[in-house]
Write a protein that holds these residues in place. Structure first.
Motif, PDB file in Angstrom:
ATOM      1  N   GLN A  52      30.599  49.280  41.828  1.00 19.31           N
ATOM      2  CA  GLN A  52      31.701  48.326  41.875  1.00 19.31           C
ATOM      3  C   GLN A  52      32.889  49.016  42.533  1.00 19.31           C
ATOM      4  OE1 GLN A  52      34.168  47.027  38.403  1.00 19.31           O
ATOM      5  NE2 GLN A  52      33.144  45.081  38.807  1.00 19.31           N
ATOM      6  N   LEU A  53      33.354  48.419  43.625  1.00 17.65           N
ATOM      7  CA  LEU A  53      34.493  48.957  44.357  1.00 17.65           C
ATOM      8  C   LEU A  53      35.689  48.045  44.163  1.00 17.65           C
ATOM      9  CD1 LEU A  53      32.766  49.757  47.777  1.00 17.65           C
ATOM     10  CD2 LEU A  53      33.046  51.272  45.812  1.00 17.65           C
ATOM     11  N   GLN A  54      36.851  48.635  44.086  1.00 19.79           N
ATOM     12  CA  GLN A  54      38.076  47.854  44.169  1.00 19.79           C
ATOM     13  C   GLN A  54      38.711  48.237  45.491  1.00 19.79           C
ATOM     14  OE1 GLN A  54      40.653  47.494  40.801  1.00 19.79           O
ATOM     15  NE2 GLN A  54      42.431  47.171  42.093  1.00 19.79           N
ATOM     16  N   VAL A  55      38.956  47.208  46.323  1.00 20.27           N
ATOM     17  CA  VAL A  55      39.519  47.455  47.645  1.00 20.27           C
ATOM     18  C   VAL A  55      40.968  46.988  47.677  1.00 20.27           C
ATOM     19  CG1 VAL A  55      37.279  47.355  48.812  1.00 20.27           C
ATOM     20  CG2 VAL A  55      38.619  45.270  48.558  1.00 20.27           C
ATOM     21  N   ALA A  56      41.659  47.346  48.743  1.00 22.64           N
ATOM     22  CA  ALA A  56      43.061  46.963  48.904  1.00 22.64           C
ATOM     23  C   ALA A  56      43.212  45.466  48.679  1.00 22.64           C
ATOM     24  CB  ALA A  56      43.547  47.343  50.298  1.00 22.64           C
ATOM     25  N   GLY A  57      44.254  45.092  47.991  1.00 27.98           N
ATOM     26  CA  GLY A  57      44.485  43.693  47.658  1.00 27.98           C
ATOM     27  C   GLY A  57      43.948  43.329  46.286  1.00 27.98           C
ATOM     28  N   GLY A  58      43.286  44.285  45.615  1.00 28.63           N
ATOM     29  CA  GLY A  58      42.794  44.046  44.263  1.00 28.63           C
ATOM     30  C   GLY A  58      41.427  43.405  44.167  1.00 28.63           C
ATOM     31  N   GLY A  66      24.441  50.672  51.096  1.00 22.36           N
ATOM     32  CA  GLY A  66      23.504  50.883  52.194  1.00 22.36           C
ATOM     33  C   GLY A  66      23.887  52.154  52.933  1.00 22.36           C
ATOM     34  N   ALA A  67      24.000  52.053  54.232  1.00 23.08           N
ATOM     35  CA  ALA A  67      24.380  53.207  55.049  1.00 23.08           C
ATOM     36  C   ALA A  67      25.847  53.560  54.796  1.00 23.08           C
ATOM     37  CB  ALA A  67      24.157  52.907  56.525  1.00 23.08           C
ATOM     38  N   VAL A  68      26.147  54.841  54.893  1.00 24.83           N
ATOM     39  CA  VAL A  68      27.517  55.326  54.699  1.00 24.83           C
ATOM     40  C   VAL A  68      27.853  56.240  55.863  1.00 24.83           C
ATOM     41  CG1 VAL A  68      29.073  56.642  53.210  1.00 24.83           C
ATOM     42  CG2 VAL A  68      27.300  55.189  52.190  1.00 24.83           C
ATOM     43  N   GLY A  69      28.947  55.926  56.539  1.00 24.54           N
ATOM     44  CA  GLY A  69      29.410  56.760  57.640  1.00 24.54           C
ATOM     45  C   GLY A  69      30.555  57.644  57.194  1.00 24.54           C
ATOM     46  N   GLU A  70      31.183  58.278  58.133  1.00 23.09           N
ATOM     47  CA  GLU A  70      32.301  59.165  57.812  1.00 23.09           C
ATOM     48  C   GLU A  70      33.532  58.393  57.343  1.00 23.09           C
ATOM     49  OE1 GLU A  70      32.386  62.765  57.743  1.00 23.09           O
ATOM     50  OE2 GLU A  70      30.338  62.061  57.525  1.00 23.09           O
ATOM     51  N   ASP A  71      33.706  57.162  57.842  1.00 26.56           N
ATOM     52  CA  ASP A  71      34.896  56.391  57.455  1.00 26.56           C
ATOM     53  C   ASP A  71      34.558  54.953  57.082  1.00 26.56           C
ATOM     54  OD1 ASP A  71      34.274  55.465  59.999  1.00 26.56           O
ATOM     55  OD2 ASP A  71      36.312  55.603  60.767  1.00 26.56           O
ATOM     56  N   ALA A  88      39.984  51.622  52.748  1.00 29.82           N
ATOM     57  CA  ALA A  88      40.356  50.413  52.018  1.00 29.82           C
ATOM     58  C   ALA A  88      39.934  50.474  50.551  1.00 29.82           C
ATOM     59  CB  ALA A  88      39.743  49.178  52.675  1.00 29.82           C
ATOM     60  N   VAL A  89      39.058  51.413  50.210  1.00 28.97           N
ATOM     61  CA  VAL A  89      38.568  51.517  48.834  1.00 28.97           C
ATOM     62  C   VAL A  89      39.590  52.258  47.987  1.00 28.97           C
ATOM     63  CG1 VAL A  89      36.722  52.350  47.336  1.00 28.97           C
ATOM     64  CG2 VAL A  89      36.177  51.504  49.632  1.00 28.97           C
ATOM     65  N   GLN A  90      39.980  51.615  46.883  1.00 32.94           N
ATOM     66  CA  GLN A  90      40.956  52.217  45.976  1.00 32.94           C
ATOM     67  C   GLN A  90      40.296  52.899  44.790  1.00 32.94           C
ATOM     68  OE1 GLN A  90      43.386  48.728  45.281  1.00 32.94           O
ATOM     69  NE2 GLN A  90      44.832  49.398  46.844  1.00 32.94           N
ATOM     70  N   SER A  91      39.183  52.349  44.309  1.00 30.57           N
ATOM     71  CA  SER A  91      38.475  52.979  43.195  1.00 30.57           C
ATOM     72  C   SER A  91      37.023  52.524  43.211  1.00 30.57           C
ATOM     73  CB  SER A  91      39.128  52.626  41.851  1.00 30.57           C
ATOM     74  OG  SER A  91      38.995  51.246  41.576  1.00 30.57           O
ATOM     75  N   ALA A 174      44.089  46.847  59.311  1.00 30.83           N
ATOM     76  CA  ALA A 174      44.365  45.722  58.411  1.00 30.83           C
ATOM     77  C   ALA A 174      43.103  45.216  57.720  1.00 30.83           C
ATOM     78  CB  ALA A 174      45.017  44.579  59.178  1.00 30.83           C
ATOM     79  N   ALA A 175      41.928  45.592  58.232  1.00 35.97           N
ATOM     80  CA  ALA A 175      40.669  45.088  57.688  1.00 35.97           C
ATOM     81  C   ALA A 175      40.323  45.817  56.386  1.00 35.97           C
ATOM     82  CB  ALA A 175      39.554  45.267  58.689  1.00 35.97           C
ATOM     83  N   VAL A 176      40.016  45.032  55.361  1.00 35.60           N
ATOM     84  CA  VAL A 176      39.598  45.560  54.084  1.00 35.60           C
ATOM     85  C   VAL A 176      38.087  45.434  53.946  1.00 35.60           C
ATOM     86  CG1 VAL A 176      39.690  45.125  51.590  1.00 35.60           C
ATOM     87  CG2 VAL A 176      41.786  45.133  52.937  1.00 35.60           C
ATOM     88  N   MET A 177      37.528  44.365  54.518  1.00 32.72           N
ATOM     89  CA  MET A 177      36.090  44.148  54.458  1.00 32.72           C
ATOM     90  C   MET A 177      35.698  43.211  55.590  1.00 32.72           C
ATOM     91  SD  MET A 177      33.728  43.111  51.199  1.00 32.72           S
ATOM     92  CE  MET A 177      34.248  41.436  50.981  1.00 32.72           C
TER      93      MET A 177
END
Length: 181
Positions: A52-58, A66-71, A88-91, A174-177
């Motif tokens: 579970q991720l919390q992204v910018a904007g709550g 899945g795949a994970v890159g450097e950023d 963009a990931v806060q927690s 500006a993109a969060v997802m």
């Protein structure tokens, strides 16, 4: 007899001190190892699991990693495939305790624009979410170094290309997802 008891006590104290020293060294080595652990490496080690991720904007995102890159992080949020900038990931809840560094030198150099260019080749309909909601929904037209260009169209409809003036340019910052159908 007293000497023997004294030597036994000294030996026991020496052994206890050596064990305590070894435990302290191990604890310090673990702390040093953890201090070098990066967030994306823990996400990479969590591949295939639900986090579970919390992204910018709550916004909370239940993501099968899945795949994970450097950023960036990709995965499935329910039926949708999503791409999330790591910044963009806060927690996060549910990450692996250990990390997994990217073994491929080539993959280490691929930024978020690499999977976005694949979406462009696929002529994907996307939705770009910012911290405050949907920024644009439509056909991905261009992927620049730090921005995306999208021709707006409601979900399920093909965009009508009337001219470049209708395209929306979105800063990647500006993109969060970014999700695709």
């Amino acid at each position: 007899m007293r000497w023997e008891s004294l030597f036994d006590d000294l030996e026991a104290a020496f052994v206890a001190e050596a064990e305590a020293e070894l435990e302290a060294e191990i604890a310090e080595a673990v702390r040093l190892e953890r201090s070098a652990l990066r967030f994306v490496d823990r996400l990479r080690a969590s591949r295939g699991t639900q986090v579970q991720l919390q992204v910018a904007g709550g916004r909370r995102v239940d993501l099968r990693v899945g795949a994970v890159g450097e950023d960036w992080i990709s995965g499935a949020e329910g039926p949708r495939e999503v791409l999330i900038p790591a910044a963009a990931v806060q927690s996060a809840v549910g990450l692996a305790r250990q990390g997994q560094a990217e073994a491929s030198h080539v993959r280490r150099r691929l930024g978020i624009t690499a999977p976005l260019r694949q979406l462009l080749r696929d002529r994907a309909q996307i939705v770009i979410l910012g911290a405050e909601g949907v920024l644009v929904e439509g056909l991905l037209m261009e992927v620049g170094r730090d921005a995306l260009e999208v021709l707006p169209a409601p979900r399920g409809e093909l965009p009508r290309r009337r001219g470049a003036q209708e395209a929306v340019t979105v800063s990647l910052a500006a993109a969060v997802m970014i999700s695709s159908a």
